[in-house]
Design a protein around this motif. Structure first.
Motif: not given
Length: 83
Positions: A3-30
């Motif tokens: 469901w859309r809500e689940e997709q949003r939750g998963i996407a939020d958990l996949m985000r990773e802050k790399t530097r202040a103001g910059e975002g990335g995505v966690i890798g497979f190990a993470g």
């Protein structure tokens, strides 16, 4: 179905802050490291559906596999090659 809500939750958990103001995505190990503590609640229904006896004959699953293959091809095309 995810469901859309689940997709949003998963996407939020996949985000990773790399530097202040910059975002990335966690890798497979993470992802694997966080699966049991953070991810499992969001994936449990999907995991159940994929383990169902009739999952291997599902047209939707076949379509999803094709879309994943396309995504991987696109991601690999944009990734610099390293040795």
């Amino acid at each position: 179905m995810v469901w859309r809500e689940e997709q949003r939750g998963i996407a939020d958990l996949m985000r990773e802050k790399t530097r202040a103001g910059e975002g990335g995505v966690i890798g497979f190990a993470g992802f694997m490291g966080a699966y049991e503590t953070k991810m499992v609640a969001w994936f449990s229904a999907l995991e159940h559906d994929l383990q169902a006896e009739d999952a291997s004959t599902s047209r939707k699953l076949e379509d999803l596999q094709g879309l994943f293959e396309e995504l991987i091809t696109q991601l690999e095309a944009d990734r610099p090659r390293t040795l």
